[in-house]
Write a protein that holds these residues in place. Structure first.
Motif, PDB file in Angstrom:
ATOM      1  N   LEU A 149     -45.687 -44.299 -21.482  1.00  0.00           N
ATOM      2  CA  LEU A 149     -45.078 -43.028 -21.790  1.00  0.00           C
ATOM      3  C   LEU A 149     -45.280 -41.747 -21.070  1.00  0.00           C
ATOM      4  O   LEU A 149     -44.758 -40.609 -21.335  1.00  0.00           O
ATOM      5  CB  LEU A 149     -45.903 -42.690 -23.107  1.00  0.00           C
ATOM      6  N   GLY A 150     -46.270 -41.760 -20.080  1.00  0.00           N
ATOM      7  CA  GLY A 150     -46.680 -40.792 -19.230  1.00  0.00           C
ATOM      8  C   GLY A 150     -46.044 -40.604 -17.947  1.00  0.00           C
ATOM      9  O   GLY A 150     -45.895 -39.448 -17.249  1.00  0.00           O
ATOM     10  N   LEU A 151     -45.538 -41.552 -17.127  1.00  0.00           N
ATOM     11  CA  LEU A 151     -45.100 -41.807 -15.834  1.00  0.00           C
ATOM     12  C   LEU A 151     -43.642 -42.520 -15.989  1.00  0.00           C
ATOM     13  O   LEU A 151     -43.511 -43.571 -16.778  1.00  0.00           O
ATOM     14  CB  LEU A 151     -46.092 -42.322 -14.944  1.00  0.00           C
ATOM     15  N   VAL A 152     -42.786 -42.228 -14.788  1.00  0.00           N
ATOM     16  CA  VAL A 152     -41.899 -42.954 -14.555  1.00  0.00           C
ATOM     17  C   VAL A 152     -42.162 -43.951 -13.376  1.00  0.00           C
ATOM     18  O   VAL A 152     -42.410 -43.389 -12.166  1.00  0.00           O
ATOM     19  CB  VAL A 152     -40.715 -42.201 -14.215  1.00  0.00           C
ATOM     20  N   LEU A 153     -42.750 -45.050 -13.330  1.00  0.00           N
ATOM     21  CA  LEU A 153     -43.510 -46.005 -12.349  1.00  0.00           C
ATOM     22  C   LEU A 153     -42.739 -46.171 -10.969  1.00  0.00           C
ATOM     23  O   LEU A 153     -43.383 -46.171 -10.219  1.00  0.00           O
ATOM     24  CB  LEU A 153     -43.978 -47.279 -13.005  1.00  0.00           C
ATOM     25  N   ASP A 154     -41.582 -46.321 -11.139  1.00  0.00           N
ATOM     26  CA  ASP A 154     -40.855 -46.704  -9.938  1.00  0.00           C
ATOM     27  C   ASP A 154     -40.156 -45.417  -9.247  1.00  0.00           C
ATOM     28  O   ASP A 154     -39.292 -45.533  -8.318  1.00  0.00           O
ATOM     29  CB  ASP A 154     -39.520 -47.791 -10.399  1.00  0.00           C
ATOM     30  N   GLY A 162     -55.443 -46.479 -11.069  1.00  0.00           N
ATOM     31  CA  GLY A 162     -55.458 -45.791 -12.249  1.00  0.00           C
ATOM     32  C   GLY A 162     -55.676 -44.301 -12.504  1.00  0.00           C
ATOM     33  O   GLY A 162     -55.205 -43.273 -13.126  1.00  0.00           O
ATOM     34  N   GLY A 163     -56.885 -43.822 -11.606  1.00  0.00           N
ATOM     35  CA  GLY A 163     -57.322 -42.646 -11.647  1.00  0.00           C
ATOM     36  C   GLY A 163     -56.231 -41.694 -11.135  1.00  0.00           C
ATOM     37  O   GLY A 163     -56.014 -40.387 -11.237  1.00  0.00           O
ATOM     38  N   ASN A 164     -55.781 -42.013 -10.003  1.00  0.00           N
ATOM     39  CA  ASN A 164     -54.672 -41.337  -9.182  1.00  0.00           C
ATOM     40  C   ASN A 164     -53.426 -41.225  -9.770  1.00  0.00           C
ATOM     41  O   ASN A 164     -52.659 -40.013  -9.860  1.00  0.00           O
ATOM     42  CB  ASN A 164     -54.390 -41.892  -8.018  1.00  0.00           C
ATOM     43  N   GLN A 165     -53.074 -42.068 -10.628  1.00  0.00           N
ATOM     44  CA  GLN A 165     -51.997 -42.164 -11.697  1.00  0.00           C
ATOM     45  C   GLN A 165     -52.261 -40.981 -12.860  1.00  0.00           C
ATOM     46  O   GLN A 165     -51.490 -40.033 -13.239  1.00  0.00           O
ATOM     47  CB  GLN A 165     -51.726 -43.393 -12.380  1.00  0.00           C
ATOM     48  N   GLN A 166     -53.301 -40.912 -13.165  1.00  0.00           N
ATOM     49  CA  GLN A 166     -53.882 -40.118 -14.232  1.00  0.00           C
ATOM     50  C   GLN A 166     -53.833 -38.707 -13.508  1.00  0.00           C
ATOM     51  O   GLN A 166     -53.451 -37.789 -14.111  1.00  0.00           O
ATOM     52  CB  GLN A 166     -55.234 -40.225 -14.817  1.00  0.00           C
ATOM     53  N   LYS A 167     -53.938 -38.366 -12.280  1.00  0.00           N
ATOM     54  CA  LYS A 167     -54.016 -37.203 -11.800  1.00  0.00           C
ATOM     55  C   LYS A 167     -52.539 -36.400 -11.656  1.00  0.00           C
ATOM     56  O   LYS A 167     -52.170 -35.439 -11.860  1.00  0.00           O
ATOM     57  CB  LYS A 167     -54.729 -37.180 -10.554  1.00  0.00           C
ATOM     58  N   VAL A 168     -51.648 -37.630 -11.364  1.00  0.00           N
ATOM     59  CA  VAL A 168     -50.123 -37.337 -11.565  1.00  0.00           C
ATOM     60  C   VAL A 168     -49.640 -36.878 -12.702  1.00  0.00           C
ATOM     61  O   VAL A 168     -48.882 -35.851 -12.977  1.00  0.00           O
ATOM     62  CB  VAL A 168     -49.349 -38.543 -10.998  1.00  0.00           C
ATOM     63  N   VAL A 169     -50.042 -37.574 -13.966  1.00  0.00           N
ATOM     64  CA  VAL A 169     -49.913 -36.946 -15.354  1.00  0.00           C
ATOM     65  C   VAL A 169     -50.252 -35.790 -15.343  1.00  0.00           C
ATOM     66  O   VAL A 169     -49.550 -34.658 -16.092  1.00  0.00           O
ATOM     67  CB  VAL A 169     -50.273 -38.043 -16.295  1.00  0.00           C
ATOM     68  N   LEU A 170     -51.514 -35.407 -15.095  1.00  0.00           N
ATOM     69  CA  LEU A 170     -52.084 -34.121 -15.538  1.00  0.00           C
ATOM     70  C   LEU A 170     -51.322 -33.023 -14.570  1.00  0.00           C
ATOM     71  O   LEU A 170     -51.108 -31.896 -15.025  1.00  0.00           O
ATOM     72  CB  LEU A 170     -53.549 -34.047 -15.068  1.00  0.00           C
TER      73      LEU A 170
END
Length: 505
Positions: A351-356, A409-417
């Motif tokens: 729900l938070g990112l467009v992974l590709d 995971g941590g860097n993905q969370q930073k992108v969401v933020l």
């Protein structure tokens, strides 16, 4: 003890990145061996090398398994030798039954005809081993994540597993399910199954592990004997390369004027018409304040957050949201964003990112007007924004053109933020903001939250980790069965007080 597995000087490179640099790992027969490290340290990559996901020839170094040189070229190669890996994202087919999932690709058939009686009989035996009482014909999409983990382990046992690898097995589980899974690992150990567990939860590492290997930045840092006792601070220091005397960064608490008020909020289930999920909730958030919402799984915390943020969950929603004392329209997500709200979902991958898509694409997604002119996106403006937030949040990536699915995971969370910070919210709702990320990355996320509060933003933090709420929040609302059952200041709050409010209401 006899060595079952030895990985010597394993080096694995991707374009522009050395993921593993001469990593060494030694696992004894019959032990539970934990691998710890920050997100992006190389833990999962090492296990993919071992299991043949990254085949022999695509890495440097040697693997010795059960006394012989092993060159696995596929998952089926390693599984044939009794090595089974269970990934953090479960590999079950929701629309199939438990029995069908367990024997998928390994069907009990004679002459191309399924032997259902034998399949169900064997499934019952395997489910008994893992302590799951559901019928073999139960559809997987009708059971919870905790039970799905047990189905994955039963599937592994059906393959005559000798070495079971679990990658962050409790990341999506609540505390009771986590403990059951850890106890099952101890039972499997007693039955002679060797286990490797990848985990950043140091409490569970201490509970089950005999030995711990710490990996940092793609290299082996230390090997610790847990049977002689483990100090969490020692593991943390090895993981992050620095002392972390305080798990939570210091913050000067300065709450200002009320920035958001929610009054008389009621929400009904979107599919079950007679079920009220949120019951007459009222609360407020001040500028510069971090407000926590505590509660058990199923208490309605996520449903509350999503219903406030553009009514993206629920039906027959009533109540009022005010920002700076004025009622605002939050009936749609775009209107909630325009009003000054942002919501960081607990499920960043779905729900938070467009992974590709790239970091650049994701960073600007919630505020495209700021990087476009007359409806045309400016790639230069997008890149500038993404770079600015990459630097500000310390996102570890060679380029903002990197696909987010390749980040830790941590860097993905930073992108969401970054996506929601670029939207310029007055109030940021964080739903499980550190789920699935390691202790070092958690500290960085906490620091970002503190910076937001220092800028006068209001922050609402939903978390299942009580120490996180106690360490970060100015006030905590306690939620149970869709209602708030208490409010505690930071000075009043403790795990005991919070649990007491939940169980006595």
């Amino acid at each position: 003890m006899t060595t079952l597995l030895e990985m010597r000087d394993i080096t694995k490179e991707f374009p522009g990145v050395k993921a593993l640099d001469r990593v060494n790992l030694s696992v004894e027969k019959g032990e539970i061996h934990a691998i710890c490290g920050e997100n992006g340290a190389g833990k999962s990559t090492l296990m993919k090398v071992l299991s043949g996901v990254y085949p022999a020839g695509s890495y440097d170094g040697e693997i010795y398994y059960d006394g012989a040189l092993a060159e696995f070229r596929s998952l089926s190669d390693s599984e044939a030798r009794g090595i089974v890996i269970i990934h953090q994202e479960l590999a079950l087919v929701p629309q199939l039954s438990i029995a069908e999932n367990i024997f998928l690709g390994n069907e009990r058939a004679t002459g191309g005809v399924m032997q259902w009686q034998e399949t169900f009989r064997r499934t019952e035996e395997l489910l008994a081993k893992v302590g799951l009482r559901d019928a073999p014909g139960t559809m997987v999409d009708s059971i919870g994540v905790g039970k799905q983990q047990l189905v994955e382990i039963a599937k592994a046992l059906s393959k005559d597993v000798k070495l079971l690898i679990l990658d962050e097995p409790t990341a999506a589980l609540q505390e009771n399910d986590s403990r059951k899974l850890l106890d099952l690992m101890l039972e499997l150990k007693a039955q002679g199954v060797t286990c490797i567990i990848i985990s950043h939860k140091l409490g569970e590492v201490r509970y089950v592990a005999d030995t711990v290997t710490v990996i940092r930045d793609g290299s082996t840092v230390s090997r610790l004997d847990a049977r002689e006792g483990l100090e969490e601070d020692h593991i943390v220091r090895d993981m992050v390369g620095r002392d972390m005397t305080h798990r939570f960064p210091d913050r000067t608490r300065r709450a200002g004027e009320v920035v958001m008020e929610v009054e008389g909020w009621n929400v009904w289930h979107p599919e079950h018409a007679g079920r009220q999920v949120i019951q007459d909730i009222s609360f407020h958030v001040r500028a510069g304040e971090v407000v926590g919402i505590a509660g058990l799984m199923g208490s309605g915390r996520t449903e509350l957050a999503m219903s406030i943020f553009g009514q993206s969950w629920g039906r027959n929603i009533s109540g009022q949201v005010k920002l700076h004392g004025k009622p605002v329209d939050v009936s749609r997500v775009d209107r909630a964003i325009d009003a000054g709200l942002a919501y960081v979902t607990e499920d960043r991958k779905s729900l938070g990112l467009v992974l590709d898509e790239s970091i650049r694409f994701n960073t600007t997604l919630a505020n495209l007007e700021q990087v476009s002119s007359r409806g045309v996106l400016s790639e230069g403006a997008e890149t500038e924004v993404a770079e600015r937030y990459r630097r500000a949040l310390g996102t570890r990536t060679p380029s903002v053109m990197q696909k987010v699915e390749n980040l830790s995971g941590g860097n993905q969370q930073k992108v969401v933020l970054a996506k929601w910070l670029f939207a310029g919210p007055e109030v940021l709702i964080l739903d499980e903001p550190t789920r699935g990320i390691d202790v070092g990355a958690k500290y960085e996320i906490y620091s970002i939250i503190n910076d937001l509060s220092a800028e006068g933003k209001g922050v609402v933090m939903i978390s299942s980790e009580m120490p996180e709420l106690l360490g970060m929040c100015d006030r905590i609302y306690v939620m149970n069965e869709g209602a708030f059952v208490g409010e505690l200041t930071a000075a009043e709050a403790s795990q005991e007080r919070i649990m007491s409010l939940i169980v006595t209401e």
